[in-house]
Motif scaffolding. Structure first.
Motif, short mmCIF file in Angstrom:
data_model
loop_
_atom_site.label_atom_id
_atom_site.label_comp_id
_atom_site.label_asym_id
_atom_site.label_seq_id
_atom_site.Cartn_x
_atom_site.Cartn_y
_atom_site.Cartn_z
N GLU A 168 49.68 41.10 26.58
CA GLU A 168 48.82 40.52 27.62
C GLU A 168 47.51 41.32 27.66
O GLU A 168 47.50 42.50 28.00
CB GLU A 168 49.50 40.54 28.98
N ILE A 169 46.44 40.64 27.32
CA ILE A 169 45.12 41.27 27.36
C ILE A 169 44.54 41.19 28.76
O ILE A 169 43.96 42.15 29.27
CB ILE A 169 44.17 40.58 26.35
N ALA A 170 44.72 40.06 29.39
CA ALA A 170 44.24 39.79 30.75
C ALA A 170 45.07 38.64 31.30
O ALA A 170 45.80 37.98 30.54
CB ALA A 170 42.75 39.44 30.72
N THR B 67 36.05 56.96 30.20
CA THR B 67 36.36 55.58 29.80
C THR B 67 37.85 55.31 30.04
O THR B 67 38.70 56.13 29.68
CB THR B 67 36.03 55.35 28.31
N SER B 68 38.14 54.17 30.63
CA SER B 68 39.52 53.86 30.99
C SER B 68 39.93 52.49 30.45
O SER B 68 39.11 51.74 29.91
CB SER B 68 39.67 53.85 32.52
N GLU C 129 37.98 40.18 39.06
CA GLU C 129 38.46 40.55 37.73
C GLU C 129 37.29 41.03 36.86
O GLU C 129 36.16 40.57 37.00
CB GLU C 129 39.13 39.36 37.06
N ASN C 130 37.62 41.97 35.96
CA ASN C 130 36.59 42.48 35.05
C ASN C 130 37.16 42.54 33.64
O ASN C 130 38.13 43.25 33.37
CB ASN C 130 36.15 43.89 35.47
N LEU C 131 36.57 41.73 32.74
CA LEU C 131 36.95 41.79 31.33
C LEU C 131 36.20 42.95 30.68
O LEU C 131 34.97 43.03 30.78
CB LEU C 131 36.59 40.50 30.60
N ILE D 22 39.58 47.17 28.46
CA ILE D 22 40.46 46.00 28.31
C ILE D 22 40.32 45.06 29.52
O ILE D 22 39.70 44.01 29.43
CB ILE D 22 41.93 46.41 28.13
N PHE D 23 40.89 45.46 30.62
CA PHE D 23 40.86 44.58 31.80
C PHE D 23 41.13 45.42 33.05
O PHE D 23 41.96 46.34 33.04
CB PHE D 23 41.92 43.48 31.68
N GLY D 24 40.44 45.06 34.15
CA GLY D 24 40.69 45.73 35.41
C GLY D 24 40.11 44.92 36.55
O GLY D 24 39.64 43.79 36.36
N ILE D 25 40.16 45.48 37.70
CA ILE D 25 39.55 44.84 38.87
C ILE D 25 38.55 45.81 39.47
O ILE D 25 38.72 47.03 39.40
CB ILE D 25 40.60 44.44 39.93
N ARG D 26 37.48 45.23 40.06
CA ARG D 26 36.44 46.05 40.64
C ARG D 26 36.06 45.49 42.00
O ARG D 26 36.15 44.28 42.24
CB ARG D 26 35.21 46.08 39.73
#
Length: 461
Positions: free
Chosen positions: A328-330, A251-252, A273-275, A257-261
């Motif tokens: 900043e969450i996203a 788990t990352s 974007e991925n919430l 939190i937030f990332g890109i896929r």
């Protein structure tokens, strides 16, 4: 009065399985020094000592000792150790369950040592200096280092006095393994019952109140204690919108939190974007401020929390006022405080020894609630199996090893055959793994007997 109490403890001993009439393998040696001179010099005592000891003179090992008087003043009932120290009982003195048992038999007018193998430390002044015992102060002074557990009894012939004395005899009977049949064991259980009762609590209700006060909770406990089920029950109880995620070693931050896929539906390589679960739950709470929102994080300690939480770790302060620091969450989503309608319930398996210790900063930010194995009222619950495993853990397990006890979920089955399969393919492998890791070493033969009696299988095959 003294003779009446002596008859009472002997009768109790017989009821608990002692057989004093045996020519060999006697259950105890009875010592009695209650003559006029002994009472006058406050050195009177009577009780049971180790069956291998002599009838007079200094003796070894654990004893059930009662210090009486003929002045209608309080008596002292004790688990004692002979002034000669240990000969056969030193290993027994190290069993956590022995202290655990006798600590429950005393109240504020009693005392229980933290280490029953300790014969160098004297009783505290709260016992030696108490006015109620000045009439036997010389006796206490003589034996002050070898009384690991003692209780003042105001009237040994009263119902309460007999209840305390019977409980001490029952505790001594367990120590000496007197019970040999169900009647003996039932009598011991009845004598101890009022001292060993635990208050039943509505865990969901208690957690609901704790959640209201603290907002962020970790439910910790052994496997099978219903941590995830309880978390969901609390969320249902307050009518909250629930979000769920389970942590694991991979788990990352981008998961939580937030990332890109990569956009796998597009022919050209592009990212979207991925919430993460946290951001989804948080965004919902912000957009629905009049609705309770709970994020359940299952197995919170399976992930690298520093990597997963990142800067949002700062926000987990249950009494935080609005801060001048925005996190900043996203993109286009910043907050300086977690909303009041947002809470987190996490679960943690205390039996998973492969996991890193949770750092103190996280411990400070969360309230920690322990779920312990407990019997449940259900036709599918195999109470005898649960009780036997619990007894072994209670007697042999250290405070840390108690966190390994299989919870009630392991003992639910529709048929005896199904329960036997659960024991064979779930409980036995779990206990075997503990033993192979060097845990619960003193209990290995007890476990082996249980599995052989239940399944005709040895744990060491």
């Amino acid at each position: 009065m003294i003779d009446g109490v002596i008859d009472f403890i002997v009768d109790c001993a017989v009821k608990f399985g002692a057989k004093p009439d045996l020519e060999f393998n006697k259950p105890y040696v009875f010592r009695k020094n209650v003559g006029t001179d002994a009472l006058k010099d406050n050195g009177a005592f009577f009780g049971f000592i180790h069956p291998e000891e002599e009838g007079s003179g200094p003796f070894h090992d654990f004893s059930l000792t009662i210090f009486p008087n003929d002045q209608n003043k309080p008596w002292l009932v004790c688990l004692g150790i002979g002034s000669s120290g240990f000969k056969n009982d030193y290993e027994l003195a190290t069993y956590p369950g022995l202290r655990r048992l006798f600590s429950k038999l005393i109240d504020e007018r009693g005392f229980c040592k933290s280490d029953f193998a300790d014969i160098e430390t004297s009783l505290p002044k709260s016992i030696t200096g108490i006015q109620d015992l000045q009439h036997i102060k010389n006796t206490i002074k003589t034996y002050t280092k070898v009384l690991p557990a003692c209780q003042i009894v105001d009237d040994p012939e009263s119902a309460k006095g007999k209840q305390i004395i019977a409980a001490f005899v029952a505790g001594y009977s367990k120590l000496r393994d007197w019970p040999t049949n169900n009647d003996h064991r039932k009598a011991v259980s009845e004598a101890l019952e009022s001292f060993l009762k635990t208050e039943t609590t509505d865990e969901s209700e208690e957690l609901k109140n704790l959640l209201k006060e603290r907002k962020y909770i970790v439910l910790q406990g052994p496997p099978g204690t219903g941590k995830t089920r309880t978390a969901k029950s609390v969320a249902d109880k307050i009518g909250a919108k629930t979000f769920f995620t389970q942590f694991h070693a991979e788990t990352s931050f981008s998961d939580f939190i937030f990332g890109i896929r990569p956009d796998t539906e597009n022919e050209e390589l592009r990212y979207k974007e991925n919430l993460g679960n946290f951001s989804e739950a948080l965004k919902y709470a912000v957009d629905h401020k009049y609705e309770n929102v709970i994020l359940i994080i299952d197995e919170i300690n399976r992930a690298n929390l520093s990597n997963v939480l990142g800067p949002i770790f700062y926000l987990f302060e249950h009494k935080m006022d609005i801060s001048n620091v925005e996190i900043e969450i996203a993109p286009n989503f910043k907050i300086n405080k977690l909303p009041d309608n947002f809470s987190v319930i996490a679960t943690m398996n205390t039996a998973d020894r492969s996991l890193a210790v949770v750092d103190f900063a996280l411990r400070r930010r969360f309230a920690w609630y322990t779920l312990k194995p407990k019997a449940i009222n259900s036709n599918q619950f195999f109470k005898e199996d649960f009780n036997r495993i619990q007894e072994i853990f209670d007697w042999y397990a250290t405070s840390t090893e108690l966190n390994l006890q299989p919870g009630q979920g392991y003992f639910i089955a529709n048929t005896d055959n199904e329960m036997k399969n659960r024991i064979r393919y779930e409980i036995l492998p779990l206990i075997k793994e503990y033993l192979q890791e060097g845990l619960l070493r003193n209990a290995k033969e007890e476990f082996n007997k249980y599995f052989y009696d239940r399944l005709k299988i040895s744990i060491f095959e």
